[in-house]
Design an enzyme around this catalytic site. Structure first.
Site, PDB file in Angstrom:
ATOM      1  N   THR A 380      32.594  26.073 -33.088  1.00 35.06           N
ATOM      2  CA  THR A 380      33.038  25.854 -31.826  1.00 35.06           C
ATOM      3  C   THR A 380      32.605  27.126 -30.834  1.00 35.06           C
ATOM      4  O   THR A 380      32.257  27.992 -31.086  1.00 35.06           O
ATOM      5  CB  THR A 380      34.772  25.841 -31.965  1.00 35.06           C
ATOM      6  OG1 THR A 380      35.283  25.072 -33.247  1.00 35.06           O
ATOM      7  CG2 THR A 380      35.499  25.503 -30.903  1.00 35.06           C
ATOM      8  N   SER A 445      42.571  18.902 -35.400  1.00 28.76           N
ATOM      9  CA  SER A 445      41.970  19.903 -34.784  1.00 28.76           C
ATOM     10  C   SER A 445      42.783  20.890 -34.341  1.00 28.76           C
ATOM     11  O   SER A 445      44.121  20.939 -34.267  1.00 28.76           O
ATOM     12  CB  SER A 445      41.036  19.504 -33.687  1.00 28.76           C
ATOM     13  OG  SER A 445      40.656  20.511 -32.779  1.00 28.76           O
TER      14      SER A 445
HETATM   15  N1  GLU Z   1      36.956  22.407 -36.685  1.00 29.05           N
HETATM   16  C1  GLU Z   1      37.904  23.562 -35.853  1.00 29.05           C
HETATM   17  C2  GLU Z   1      38.777  22.410 -35.147  1.00 29.05           C
HETATM   18  O1  GLU Z   1      38.626  21.387 -34.735  1.00 29.05           O
HETATM   19  C3  GLU Z   1      37.384  24.312 -35.222  1.00 29.05           C
HETATM   20  C4  GLU Z   1      36.346  25.286 -35.916  1.00 29.05           C
HETATM   21  C5  GLU Z   1      36.034  26.745 -35.185  1.00 29.05           C
HETATM   22  O2  GLU Z   1      36.552  26.824 -33.990  1.00 29.05           O
HETATM   23  O3  GLU Z   1      34.944  27.336 -35.634  1.00 29.05           O
HETATM   24  O4  GLU Z   1      39.861  22.623 -35.175  1.00 29.05           O
END
Ligand code: GLU
Length: 562
Positions: A380, A445
């Protein structure tokens, strides 16, 4: 609540299903139309420059977002990209409306609740699942940006791709952070099993390319030019075929089909908004848990005089920790894709429920254990843009873990976002898990792109971060820091991160030792001296109308003005 809608439900229905809570409480009013100050804050200087160039060329915040994201995909591929998903919280100055673009990945139609179980019914280890074809969800970033651009873009769609395509052809220097994360990935796994990544980021003898190495990516430039002609070229034709090939290759091939790509639909949703003291905090709704959980944390803090217990007091942090623990417990139990399960958004944020949860914090010592509550019921890289018209983009985008699934198509990395589903389809008591995998479902998420409005409904600040489930704690910390503790965006970002999910409280290395001791004396178990990888980026409008920004020193971001 309006009953849950099916995966194919129209955008309009999804908006209505959240209007009850979202738009109804979003106190927004039209802003001035005089050109004002503009600003970009993002995780990489090239990406900031891409956004500023779009603004200087007459683009608006949405155009800048497209230029920034396509550039991040190239220069920060470990974090986000066009092979992944995202949420935008967008404030439109002309109408005073705040809307959410949901570009979260969806599970291929063939996905079942047993997606992450092996032949013996045992959940796969994360490290096995991470780089499997099964981890890859249908990427949503391009379709989401195309929808936002159709609604609001000022420049031609294609113009927004020229910066990233040019940089991919000319090359860019590998940053120290990118280099360290290439190394890190090679320490965790055998990258020779991912030949495209191996060839792209390692030299002939298998050494990670060094910082300063000029990396070019002709494949990515070609993909961008195709998408610039027509965004559908991502979801149909040769590029779609490349994506399906990469996903369905072994080991543990995924089930994604051309049909899954062709039918991907971004959603336009109402934000989850809740008033906090003199402000209105708006963030991402389910399938992200961000908006609900950030607003629960803030709501539970509201009865307390937080300003009187600043960041230098154990009492201020004790409250923040307990509010976080209580909110995370609810998140883990209840929040998932509302198209598949009934998420009690209103109940979780109702005044009575929040007051009851907040009352649990009204004590001097740590709450021994924090189960989910029983709300009354009938998910992210982050960047922010404010343009000269006062439009605001707060966007968090993700490929999930380091370089997504490590699988590449068209010169970019494909996400491993389906590991955000619950691996075990059942809860401990045998009931179905809300966030179990299913065909067409979006995994929960934690992304929390947030915009805060002042008492007059005018834009005041935009914040957000990467960091997996810790995003919620990082973002909430900046809100308490700025709104209650009077800090500037940069100070709020630099405040130590404190992540309280469950019974162990993670405390960043910069947290004062004497405060940590006081918290231990109150009964908290601390995991101290942590490195916390937030990537917070903030823009705040001051009372005189000028903008001030902040970029997280834990990453490589900067703040820029056109
Ligand atoms: N996959 C996570 C989400 O969508 C985010 C991953 C990250 O921030 O490294 O909540």
């Amino acid at each position: 609540m309006v009953p849950p809608t099916g995966p194919g439900a129209s955008v309009l229905i999804r908006i209505l299903s959240l209007t009850l809570f979202g738009l109804a409480t979003a106190a927004c009013s039209a802003q001035e139309t005089e050109p004002g100050p503009a600003m970009v804050a993002a995780a990489n200087p090239h990406a900031v420059e891409a956004g500023l160039e779009a603004l200087r060329d007459g683009g608006n915040a949405i155009d800048a977002a497209i230029a920034i994201q396509t550039t991040l995909s190239l220069v920060e591929p470990q974090s986000s990209g066009i092979g992944g998903g995202a949420f935008i919280v967008y404030y439109d100055a002309a109408t005073g409306e705040t809307i959410v673009y949901d570009g979260r990945e969806t599970a291929p139609a063939a996905t079942t609740p047993e997606h992450w179980l092996d032949e013996t019914g045992t959940p796969l280890p994360f490290l096995t699942a991470w780089t499997s074809g099964r981890a890859v969800g249908v990427p949503g970033v391009i379709a989401m940006l195309a929808t936002a651009h159709e609604d609001h873009g000022a420049l031609d769609w294609a113009e927004n791709f020229t910066f990233a395509a040019g940089l991919a052809e000319d090359g860019f220097e590998i940053s120290p952070r990118l280099h360290s994360l290439i190394l890190r990935t090679a320490q965790i796994r055998d990258v020779s099993a991912s030949p495209a990544m191996r060839n792209y980021l390692f030299d002939e003898v298998g050494e990670a390319l060094p910082a300063g190495h000029v990396l070019t990516n002709a494949g990515y430039a070609a993909s961008l030019r195709l998408i610039a002609e027509d965004w559908r070229n991502f979801y149909e034709g040769p590029l779609a075929q490349d994506i399906v090939e990469a996903v369905t290759a072994g080991p543990i091939p995924g089930q994604m089909t051309l049909e899954d790509l062709a039918t991907y639909t971004p959603e336009v949703l109402a934000p989850v908004c809740r008033e906090y003291r003199a402000w209105n905090i708006c963030s991402a709704p389910p399938p992200s848990s961000g908006g609900v959980t950030v607003n629960q944390i803030m709501g539970m803090l509201e009865p307390f005089d937080m300003a009187a217990s600043g960041p230098d007091t154990a009492e201020g942090w004790r409250r923040f920790i307990e509010a976080s623990r209580l909110a995370y417990a609810d998140r883990d139990a209840f929040i998932a894709d509302t198209a598949f399960v009934d998420v009690p958004v209103e109940a979780l944020l109702s005044d009575n429920y929040i007051a009851a949860r907040s009352a649990l914090i009204d004590r001097d010592t740590a709450i021994p254990s924090v189960p989910a509550g029983t709300p009354d019921v009938p998910g992210t890289s982050h960047f922010v843009v404010v343009d000269a018209d006062g439009n605001v983009v707060s966007m968090t985008a993700s490929v999930e873990f380091l370089f997504g699934s490590n699988r590449m198509a068209g010169g970019f990395f494909l996400n491993n976002q389906l590991t955000d589903f619950t691996f075990n389809p059942l809860n401990a008591d045998g009931s179905p898990a809300a966030n179990a995998p299913a065909g067409g479902k979006r995994p929960r998420s934690s992304m929390s792109p947030t915009i805060v409005f002042n008492a007059d409904g005018a834009f005041e600040l935009a914040t957000g971060s990467p960091g997996g489930t810790s995003i919620i704690a990082y973002v909430s910390k900046t809100l308490v820091g700025m709104l209650d503790w009077g800090l500037t965006p940069q100070q709020a970002i630099e405040l130590p991160n404190v992540v309280a999910r469950g019974d162990v409280v993670r405390v960043e290395e910069t947290f004062p030792a004497e405060l940590a001791d006081e918290l231990r004396a109150m009964g908290f178990t601390l995991d101290a001296n942590r490195t916390e990888n937030s990537g917070l980026h903030i823009i705040r409008r001051l009372e005189d109308g000028t903008l001030t920004g902040g970029a997280d020193p834990r990453r490589e971001g900067v703040v820029g003005e056109p």
